[in-house]
Design an enzyme around this catalytic site. Structure first.
Site, PDB file in Angstrom:
ATOM      1  N   LYS A  72      -0.269  -0.440   8.607  1.00 33.99           N
ATOM      2  CA  LYS A  72       0.468  -0.197   9.849  1.00 33.99           C
ATOM      3  C   LYS A  72       0.832  -1.490  10.591  1.00 33.99           C
ATOM      4  CE  LYS A  72       0.453   4.419  10.287  1.00 33.99           C
ATOM      5  NZ  LYS A  72       1.637   5.234  10.626  1.00 33.99           N
ATOM      6  N   SER A 123      -3.817   2.659   1.440  1.00 35.61           N
ATOM      7  CA  SER A 123      -3.129   2.368   2.697  1.00 35.61           C
ATOM      8  C   SER A 123      -4.033   1.963   3.849  1.00 35.61           C
ATOM      9  CB  SER A 123      -2.272   3.564   3.098  1.00 35.61           C
ATOM     10  OG  SER A 123      -3.046   4.742   3.114  1.00 35.61           O
TER      11      SER A 123
END
Lengths: 311, 311
Positions: free
Chosen positions: B46, B296
């Site tokens: 992110k 991720s």
């Protein structure tokens, strides 16, 4: 005694590039960065030295195969490197080595020979003679040291203004290579070794100005099973020439570093791999702005890891 | 609708280089490699989109500060990016978000506003209006998508012959950017999304050819707390254009992948971060030789992580 040079290390970097991960520096906090060698294919920096040593063998000699003795990560590294070159590997492993390391060595296709701790070196030499294969020592060889030195080369490439590099010390192959590289490229940086207090023979040797031997039974007290070896004349010569200091950490500090590395850096690290971070965390204010800790390995039995995280 | 292009993604790569880790590909087995985005400063990919979005703001606008709403990793990313730029950040977080993510967001110096899940988006818009600050959406913005796309750019740089890229899907920002990059640079590669079966709205939407909405209560069943969002029109347009398929994994497969990533790859990964590896492991033979899974994120409460490892 001829020491490994920055040219040797640069040459090693080129030879090992096909299989070794170019690990990034990871920011741990505002002053500490990590060099995460637990992310290498065998879970430890050892692949650098082992692969380099095999790469440097004449092809015909390499084809006859290789032998190694190791408490674990070097075993996996030689097994992995031999598989990459398509040559047979025989690994002499002490009976008390962690099961996870033995299984991983076998998984890379090597033959594993289990022997009592005290016989591992002699048995490996015997096997090499009997079979006409080459012994790849875990640290006492210039090619191994030059391979491990690529860690230092990369640290300075990525952090040209680094102030201190903290490095685990066992047989001294890693710190010999790292210190040779760092002092050549960034003489102002300090290179500081870290040992468990329970296996602090290199720290004592550096202070004494000569190799001081600790009984194996003493060194085996530490949970850091990868840090129970002792320096050789060759690695101690590098340490005396290039290393500024060797500090020690307690078992509790090592365990705490393992937990902090999981929570804050998202890295699974074995006790031996966490000692440099433990030395930093023990007294973070002591270290300068740009400190790098080498996280040397991550091979730990799942049950032992759970116990550490739960404590 | 204008989709993000490879030029946008290349420009993003240059802007984010100062703070984002250039993560290496890690070999997991003979056919799978990992892209370990859990190693980013905030523990998740992110940071790429959030930092890029802030970097693209006019300086005066950025100086007034930023607002974000997020179940966790985007919150930390915006907080971290704002701190890098020295501007204030306010983060609207649902009350049921993991404590570790809330604490980390505060640790980066952001103001945290806790609200019921259903109000997080509206409250963030209100705050942005009241304070004259800029809302940084978690995925529904071209700058965010372009930032996340740098993951795909790096995958193809490091694995030019990649066959399949497996990518977690939530709001779709990551897979939109990754797929845009991969299809531009390596059209022969397939890009496959992965969702928890308990939050498989994007998979159903792709099959239906239009956005299908699942009730939030359904999506909240999954342990993968970062994968409970749903695609926007913008991300769904990218998915329809660039993504070949979206597959699903069970909660047990996700937990198993978390454990395998600890033992074999020495990575601490949160359930959301493990779904792409879970899809691979569920049927490894199904995937071609050169498969890459995006790991991720790695932000998980220590207690929850211990429960997963112990199971």
């Amino acid at each position: 005694m001829a020491l490994v040079t920055i040219s040797d290390i640069r040459a090693a970097a080129a030879l090992i590039a096909p299989v070794v991960v170019r690990t990034p520096l990871l920011r741990f906090d505002d002053r500490l960065s990590l060099k995460p060698e637990n992310l290498q294919p065998v879970g430890a920096f050892k692949i650098r030295g082992a692969y380099h040593a095999l790469a440097r063998l004449p092809e015909q000699q390499r084809a006859r195969g290789v032998v190694a003795y190791s408490s674990g990560n070097h075993a996996q590294a030689v097994a992995f490197a031999a598989r990459e070159f398509g040559v047979p590997a025989t690994i002499v492993v002490p009976e008390n080595a962690p099961e996870v390391k033995i299984a991983a060595t076998r998984a890379w296709g090597a033959e594993v020979v289990l022997v009592p701790m005290a016989q591992r070196e002699s048995r490996a030499h015997e096997l090499a003679e009997e079979r006409g294969t080459t012994l790849i020592p875990p640290f006492d060889h210039p090619d191994v040291i030059a391979g491990q030195g690529t860690v230092g080369l990369e640290v300075v490439e990525d952090a040209p203004a680094v102030d201190v590099v903290l490095v685990p010390v066992s047989g001294g192959g890693l710190i010999s290579g790292v210190a040779a590289a760092v002092k050549a490229l960034r003489p102002a940086a300090r290179v500081v070794g870290v040992e468990p207090a329970f296996a602090a023979d290199a720290a004592e040797s550096l202070r004494a100005g000569e190799l001081v031997r600790w009984p194996a039974a003493d060194r085996e007290r530490t949970s850091a099973d990868g840090l129970r070896a002792e320096p050789s004349d060759l690695t101690f010569a590098h340490i005396q020439t290039f290393v500024d200091d060797i500090v020690t950490v307690t078992e509790e500090q090592i365990a705490d570093a393992v937990r902090r590395l999981a929570g804050r850096a998202r890295l699974v690290v074995e006790p031996s791999g966490a000692v440099a971070v433990a030395a930093y965390l023990a007294d973070a204010e002591r270290w300068p702005q740009r400190t790098v800790a080498v996280v040397s390995g991550g091979n730990i039995d799942p049950a032992a890891y759970l116990r550490l995280l739960s404590a």
